[in-house]
Scaffold this motif. Structure first.
Motif, PDB file in Angstrom:
ATOM      1  N   THR A 162       8.568  22.985 -29.410  1.00 34.63           N
ATOM      2  CA  THR A 162       7.725  21.890 -29.873  1.00 34.63           C
ATOM      3  C   THR A 162       7.496  22.035 -31.370  1.00 34.63           C
ATOM      4  N   GLN A 168      11.451  18.914 -29.177  1.00 33.54           N
ATOM      5  CA  GLN A 168      10.616  17.718 -29.215  1.00 33.54           C
ATOM      6  C   GLN A 168       9.629  17.789 -30.374  1.00 33.54           C
ATOM      7  N   ALA A 207       5.955  16.678 -31.505  1.00 40.72           N
ATOM      8  CA  ALA A 207       4.707  16.271 -30.856  1.00 40.72           C
ATOM      9  C   ALA A 207       3.581  16.236 -31.874  1.00 40.72           C
ATOM     10  N   PRO A 232       6.100  11.056 -33.992  1.00 40.35           N
ATOM     11  CA  PRO A 232       6.333  12.061 -32.948  1.00 40.35           C
ATOM     12  C   PRO A 232       6.790  11.421 -31.637  1.00 40.35           C
ATOM     13  N   THR A 271       6.129  12.514 -28.672  1.00 42.08           N
ATOM     14  CA  THR A 271       5.121  12.613 -27.630  1.00 42.08           C
ATOM     15  C   THR A 271       3.802  13.104 -28.216  1.00 42.08           C
ATOM     16  N   HIS A 272       2.744  12.976 -27.444  1.00 44.25           N
ATOM     17  CA  HIS A 272       1.431  13.478 -27.842  1.00 44.25           C
ATOM     18  C   HIS A 272       1.261  14.880 -27.269  1.00 44.25           C
ATOM     19  N   ILE A 273       0.581  15.755 -27.991  1.00 42.72           N
ATOM     20  CA  ILE A 273       0.451  17.134 -27.526  1.00 42.72           C
ATOM     21  C   ILE A 273      -0.264  17.228 -26.181  1.00 42.72           C
ATOM     22  N   ILE A 315       1.910  17.565 -23.138  1.00 37.41           N
ATOM     23  CA  ILE A 315       2.735  18.765 -22.982  1.00 37.41           C
ATOM     24  C   ILE A 315       1.902  19.842 -22.302  1.00 37.41           C
ATOM     25  N   THR A 370       4.823  24.827 -23.355  1.00 42.74           N
ATOM     26  CA  THR A 370       5.978  24.942 -24.235  1.00 42.74           C
ATOM     27  C   THR A 370       6.225  26.419 -24.519  1.00 42.74           C
TER      28      THR A 370
END
Length: 327
Positions: free
Chosen positions: A5, A40, A42, A59, A61-63, A66, A69
């Motif tokens: 990430t 990815q 994020a 980004p 995705t949003h953290i 997740i 990771t």
């Protein structure tokens, strides 16, 4: 397959460290013929603007989406208003701490060390960051063992690195660890990076820490800087400021991060560096100019601070100077 990430925090101001990390690991996956990492980007917002809106990062995705990771890379931050930047990234700080509890390894690039340190994970550990941000970092995180001469630090899966493009050496270090040496060498050749570089000392410019409120110590700094060729007694300097020697040392360290003698040495070597970079004086002439008469002592101190012998430093940064000097 592991997950990498690349964090895109608020206040991130270095597009290169994000793109660089993405490209290095993408190239490593391709060369290794196996996708060691799913990569990815994020963040905590849908878009982060850089350089007054000239560039933007979106980004993937949003953290909060997740759950787990394996490796987090924190890019460089804008360090002109770190408290504000850290406040804007409270969610990211909590997320990093949670991921660490779940076994994630974490690497910070340059001033990304501020965000990593704010998690508390660097407490009592060795850390590096850009030499130009060292004073502010030491002020905010006095419980971290800051060593800005190092390009890479590695303590139990927490990595930090020095400033600017030295982050590429950290990426190669991680690629060698997670892939193999051959993949790291391949990436070094493709991106034309000098592999295994371990020190940023030759690149450091010592400006002296004067952003403090101790007026007497500032006077002492100015005196030391104005009398470089003189032999100065620190006892007499302290006495002239009506401060005991013990208290003088304590206050000097608190204000500057150096003892008075260390500060004097670094100022002298900084002047010597500038003379070697641009002038035609011999190394002995430069040595005398900054107040040293012992050749070995000067050479040893110069190498300790810069990582290079005086003649090697001159040959590296002053192409017009003669390279064959009997020294």
């Amino acid at each position: 397959m592991r997950t990498l990430t690349i964090l895109v925090p608020e206040g991130q101001d270095n597009l290169t460290s994000v793109v660089g990390a993405y490209k290095f690991f993408t190239k490593a996956n391709a060369y290794f013929k196996k996708e060691v990492f799913h990569i990815q980007l994020a963040g905590v917002t849908k878009e982060v603007d850089l350089y007054d809106g000239l560039f933007a990062i979106r980004p993937q995705t949003h953290i909060r989406d997740i759950e787990k990771t394996d490796l987090i890379i924190i890019p460089a931050l804008a360090h002109n208003n770190i408290p504000n930047v850290l406040a804007r990234n409270a969610e990211a700080i909590s997320w990093i701490k949670q991921q660490r509890k779940q076994g994630a390894e974490i690497a910070s690039i340059c001033t990304g060390a501020f965000l990593l340190a704010s998690t508390g994970l660097l407490k009592g550990r060795v850390c590096s960051t850009h030499w130009n941000a060292a004073g502010k970092f030491a002020e905010l995180f006095p419980d971290v063992d800051l060593q800005t001469d190092k390009i890479i630090t590695d303590e139990q899966g927490i990595y930090t690195n020095g400033g600017a493009f030295s982050f590429m050496n950290l990426l190669l270090y991680l690629i060698e660890k997670y892939y193999d040496r051959a993949t790291a060498v391949f990436c070094a050749k493709v991106f034309q990076v000098d592999i295994d570089r371990s020190s940023q000392s030759p690149f450091t410019i010592f400006n002296g820490q004067k952003d403090h409120a101790d007026e007497e110590i500032r006077k002492a700094q100015n005196y030391l800087e104005s009398n470089l060729s003189d032999k100065i007694s620190m006892d007499e300097l302290a006495s002239s400021l009506a401060i005991s020697r013990r208290n003088f040392d304590r206050r000097f360290i608190k204000a500057t991060g150096n003892t008075p003698i260390e500060y004097q040495q670094r100022v002298k070597i900084e002047l010597a560096k500038k003379s070697l970079e641009s002038g035609r004086k011999t190394i002995n002439e430069v040595m005398y100019e900054v107040g040293y008469a012992d050749t070995k002592a000067f050479r040893d101190l110069f190498k300790k601070i810069t990582g290079l012998a005086p003649i090697d430093y001159r040959n590296k940064y002053n192409k017009d100077a003669a390279v064959n000097e009997n020294y």
